[in-house]
Design a protein around this motif. Structure first.
Motif, PDB file in Angstrom:
ATOM      1  N   PHE A 371      23.735  17.454 -24.573  1.00 58.60           N
ATOM      2  CA  PHE A 371      23.671  16.868 -23.238  1.00 58.60           C
ATOM      3  C   PHE A 371      22.222  16.539 -22.866  1.00 58.60           C
ATOM      4  N   LYS A 374      20.809  13.553 -24.659  1.00 58.95           N
ATOM      5  CA  LYS A 374      21.355  12.278 -24.155  1.00 58.95           C
ATOM      6  C   LYS A 374      20.819  11.983 -22.749  1.00 58.95           C
ATOM      7  N   MET A 375      20.707  13.035 -21.936  1.00 57.51           N
ATOM      8  CA  MET A 375      20.175  12.818 -20.594  1.00 57.51           C
ATOM      9  C   MET A 375      18.715  12.386 -20.675  1.00 57.51           C
ATOM     10  N   SER A 378      18.715   8.813 -21.551  1.00 57.73           N
ATOM     11  CA  SER A 378      19.166   7.877 -20.514  1.00 57.73           C
ATOM     12  C   SER A 378      18.206   7.880 -19.322  1.00 57.73           C
TER      13      SER A 378
ATOM     14  N   ALA B 407      21.881   1.210 -17.643  1.00 59.89           N
ATOM     15  CA  ALA B 407      21.138   2.468 -17.564  1.00 59.89           C
ATOM     16  C   ALA B 407      21.898   3.476 -16.704  1.00 59.89           C
ATOM     17  N   SER B 410      24.701   4.823 -18.670  1.00 59.49           N
ATOM     18  CA  SER B 410      24.210   5.742 -19.679  1.00 59.49           C
ATOM     19  C   SER B 410      23.950   7.119 -19.071  1.00 59.49           C
ATOM     20  N   ILE B 411      23.410   7.140 -17.850  1.00 55.94           N
ATOM     21  CA  ILE B 411      23.209   8.405 -17.136  1.00 55.94           C
ATOM     22  C   ILE B 411      24.562   9.096 -16.946  1.00 55.94           C
ATOM     23  N   ALA B 414      25.789  10.633 -20.122  1.00 53.75           N
ATOM     24  CA  ALA B 414      25.078  11.877 -20.436  1.00 53.75           C
ATOM     25  C   ALA B 414      25.669  13.033 -19.631  1.00 53.75           C
ATOM     26  N   PHE B 415      25.959  12.760 -18.368  1.00 54.27           N
ATOM     27  CA  PHE B 415      26.440  13.825 -17.472  1.00 54.27           C
ATOM     28  C   PHE B 415      27.813  14.353 -17.887  1.00 54.27           C
ATOM     29  N   LEU B 417      28.590  15.115 -20.900  1.00 51.63           N
ATOM     30  CA  LEU B 417      28.505  15.793 -22.201  1.00 51.63           C
ATOM     31  C   LEU B 417      28.543  17.315 -22.110  1.00 51.63           C
ATOM     32  N   ASP B 418      28.367  17.887 -20.933  1.00 55.26           N
ATOM     33  CA  ASP B 418      28.367  19.352 -20.859  1.00 55.26           C
ATOM     34  C   ASP B 418      29.472  19.761 -19.883  1.00 55.26           C
TER      35      ASP B 418
END
Lengths: 561, 561
Positions: A371, A374-375, A378, B407, B410-411, B414-415, B417-418
């Motif tokens: 995470f 990737k964060m 991004s 973008a 993409s944020i 990422a958020f 992923l956990d």
């Protein structure tokens, strides 16, 4: 068995045992079981040496699909070549240089310089505030600027317990060693008779978390004011800092923030300390720079006050409250003499009794690691897009609208040239339309102050926070490796079960602390990004509404024709 | 006395007596009294020869400040070197080539080709529709594309009256000669027994103007439809053309417009005939091109129907009403045999009795000339700015907003992923914000269809109309020179006063016609530019309002968090 891997961060070697690896570079790892968080392997240029395991990702191919999917196979750690294990004397960082305050160098008004030349890792860190200097490559839009992960934590271990059965880290510059976490895990940090400080980790619905600060507060930073002394020879900016729980302002300079920041770095192992806004060597009294630094200090301060651990730090309290010069010196020395830093800080943590399976914790950490990577990517992407948008607002957008405005003005001027057939009302309306578009061009150029700058401020804070995590995760990886190693030695009768149990117990503390910090990061991220997005959208709406209003007013000039 | 001058238009020589001059080039004029609208002089490359007086501006310096400020000094014309005056036989244009319809070449369905191979000046004109081909230089943003002033008007004079005392124009390709205006002024055009057509010029509050068409009408152009014939071998676009006074649609192709346009060029000396939209050799069935041509044909048609003279032309009526193939052929031949073209058209003009001082008229024309030049420049400027804005809307603006959208997406990714620490509501809101900005990028790319394209259409019409004026003004300059010359000859007893009076009288007709045309241009310009600006502003307002709505809807997604 050697396996292929890919670098997910760039790592620059700082010792001869280490090799450079570039983000996205293909690597060969000779043994996929890392040693204290380090892999031995070869980079794409054929150089062989060590690099941090948390900086790479193992590439799974069909031929080695029998290997499990986590990059560090827990079982595998028992197979490592024991020739890696040597005892290195733990020495304090050897590169100590005088404190170089590029803000200004007149610490002497607070304290005399000799006591401030400190044990900090300034000289070796990429920048006193944790920011790497941007490389010339970063002018290339394809090369993203990325703060170097913070490899520098205070090594506060001054003694090495002789005869420890578990080998110490191969690399004395590993953050695992320097942070003191290795020493803590191995039981090298003596429990002290009385510990005044205590930070509690509790179990929340989503896992371990820091217990809230029982006296929460906020703190404003206002009114950056240019001050002079020595009859105007020295100038600096002073900020009014007002904590909500006292309501009494204190005045602080950037160097005071920097002093506090360095205390935090020393003390708070496993906590992601927010980076201070960049220093700027030249033009630091330029209005825009002062404004930007103020905005970013406010965000930094908000992160500090909302952190359950950092907000309770005694040195922070001193920073926020002390208004007296003499008292300041005393408190400053007290903070610098604080023993509960680095490894000892781990002793102040109260952890819950709940059992957590170490492998579950490791999976949890791996998930956070993906995470965070990737964060980080991004946030970098959005930073670049937003920076480019700022540039467009100030350049292309403004220019296009101003050109349109000029062209309308030019039409209006032409229409005035043949007077008997010239309508003043129409010419005025067209000329006004020209001015409206020139205004709109200016509005585009002004707009980033109201939206994109704020977004970039917050993204910068998060770049700093995220840059800390590879290192923090590296600590945990090292701790876990020690647990596995000690268990193997205990199984082989080479270590007391008690000692192995002690290592496992201390590793639990590291695991809980890391999870609490991850949890706090998520909680704060959610608040911050919600606010950021809302604020951006609100400002964008207001902006386009103003454009509409300007155009509507202009259109009405044609109605009376 | 030779004087310095500056070229205000580029002129390319077409005959050995002429020399090339470049816009802004410095020139030397050997005698500032033009001969039939031509100066003899030297360009900056040392070439000597003739160039049109209306293409240059005399530079007044202190040393010749005793000369009056109008570039052609009326008194001075008496001093000109009479060796310039030769009688050249007036010949029809020598470069006649078969009609080359690049739209398609199957005229035979209307008429047989041999009768259509006409006396037009296609071969020599920059383009059948009066548009010059863009030079490679025009890729340079500093070199502005400028349609070459229309130098080609039908020379319909077939006989030269022998023994005229006033010399004919030195240059047989001068528009003054070819348009027949010289012949008309010199009285070479015999008054005909009965003239069916008549166009009246009346005195309005702002000077001479065309009398309104007593039966005003408008005409729609709709529904461009791809047609095929010869079993699909030939394809073409047919437009439904519906005049308001009949309400009965006829179907016309581009070549029919082109035929009509060429009739107008033949007939209407001193009238600025609007250029047809450009031909496009390839991809002419491409949707955007068809749409653009339709929009521009509509503007062309509106200009036609609103012109008091052009709208009453019999050939135009035929074009608008004839729905029968056989009748079409008859009407087409009739129009092609029309004798009242060029010089003879001047005979159809009824002028008011009011006296106008010729010098006042000349000043009036000079004032219009300056206006037209400046308007031409500013229309060009606005065209370039608007074209560049279109490019930015389709490129830069779209790209920036889409990048911002990406973008944000993409944020949001990422958020996710956990999972235990991932808020679906926030992730969805951020992802939606990303899509909103991607949409806004698309909206920017679409917007020129609603505003800038329309502006460019109208500017293109005006570029064409303005490009005609240097030539039309050139006619008037030539006519005035003849008046002065004849007066001188009369004074010297070399010409009957009656003949000189006849020349002066006919010159009045030219002056009135030119002023009426100037007046009509201004009147139409005012309506058209008011409409253009209003329409642009309305669409711009609607656009930014839609952006606001999109953003407001997106912002609401954060409210429930």
């Amino acid at each position: 068995m050697s396996v292929k891997a890919k670098a997910i961060y760039t790592f620059l070697s700082e010792n001869k045992e280490e090799i450079n690896i570039q983000e996205n570079e293909e690597l060969v790892i000779f043994d996929e079981n890392s040693v204290d968080g380090w892999f031995q392997g070869e980079n794409s240029r054929g150089e062989r040496g060590l690099f941090p395991a948390s900086y790479v990702e193992i590439i799974r191919t069909r031929s080695n699909s029998n290997v499990t999917d986590c990059s560090i196979s827990p079982a595998g750690s028992l197979e490592k070549d024991s020739s890696y294990f040597h005892s290195y004397p733990i020495t304090p960082p050897h590169l100590q240089q005088p404190y170089d305050d590029d803000e200004d160098d007149d610490w002497d008004d607070w304290d005399d310089r000799s006591t401030v030349v400190d044990d900090s890792d300034h000289a070796r860190s990429p920048g006193a505030n944790g920011h790497a200097h941007q490389s010339p490559l970063s002018n290339n839009p394809n090369v993203h600027y990325r703060p170097k992960p913070q490899m520098e934590r205070q090594d506060s271990i001054s003694s090495s317990r002789k005869g420890s059965m578990v080998g110490r880290n191969l690399n004395r510059f590993s953050s695992f060693v320097r942070s003191g976490v290795e020493a803590f895990i191995l039981g090298d940090v003596p429990m002290m008779a009385k510990i005044a400080e205590s930070y509690t980790i509790e179990m929340g619905p989503l896992g371990p978390r820091w217990k809230d600060n029982p006296q929460p507060f906020s703190c404003s930073i206002e009114d950056p004011t240019k001050q002079t002394k020595f009859k105007g020879i020295k100038t600096y900016i002073s900020y009014r800092v007002t904590p909500s729980h006292t309501g009494r302002p204190v005045y602080r300079r950037y160097k005071h923030f920097d002093w506090l920041y360095n205390r935090l770095l020393h003390k708070f192992t496993v906590i992601s300390v927010p980076h201070l806004p960049e220093k700027q060597a030249t033009g630091r009294f330029e209005e825009d720079f002062i404004e930007k630094r103020k905005r970013r200090l406010i965000l930094w301060m908000n992160h500090m006050t909302s952190h359950p651990v950092l907000s309770q730090y005694e040195g922070f309290e001193h920073f926020l409250m002390c208004a007296d010069d003499k008292q300041w010196k005393l408190g400053k020395r007290r903070a610098e003499k604080d023993e509960m830093v680095g490894a000892h800080f781990m002793l102040t943590l109260q952890i819950p009794n709940e059992h957590q399976d170490l492998q579950d914790v490791e999976e949890r950490v791996d998930s956070f690691k993906s995470f965070a990577k990737k964060m980080d990517d991004s946030v970098m992407q959005l930073t670049h897009v937003a920076s480019e948008l700022v540039r467009k607002h100030l350049g292309g957008f403004r220019k296009e609208f101003q050109r349109l405005g000029n062209a309308f003005q030019s039409i209006s001027q032409a229409f005035m040239l043949d007077p008997p057939h010239s309508s003043d009302a129409l010419n005025n309306a067209i000329s006004h339309t020209g001015r409206t578009y020139e205004n709109i061009g200016e509005m585009f150029a002004e707009q980033p102050k109201y939206d994109l700058f704020q977004m970039l401020d917050k993204l910068s804070l998060y770049q700093g926070l995220l840059a800390n995590f590879p290192d923090i995760i590296h600590l945990q990886k090292g701790a876990f490796a020690k647990v596995k190693e000690s268990q193997r030695m205990s199984d082989e009768g080479k270590m007391d079960q008690d000692e192995a149990d002690g290592i496992r117990k201390r590793c639990r503390t590291v695991g809980f602390a890391l999870q609490a910090e991850m949890s706090h990061f998520h909680q704060q991220r959610e608040v911050d990004f919600k606010d950021m997005m809302q604020a951006y959208l609100k400002e964008q709406i207001a902006f386009y509404q103003r454009v509409v209003q300007q155009l509507e007013r202009t259109l009405r000039m044609y109605d009376c024709l």
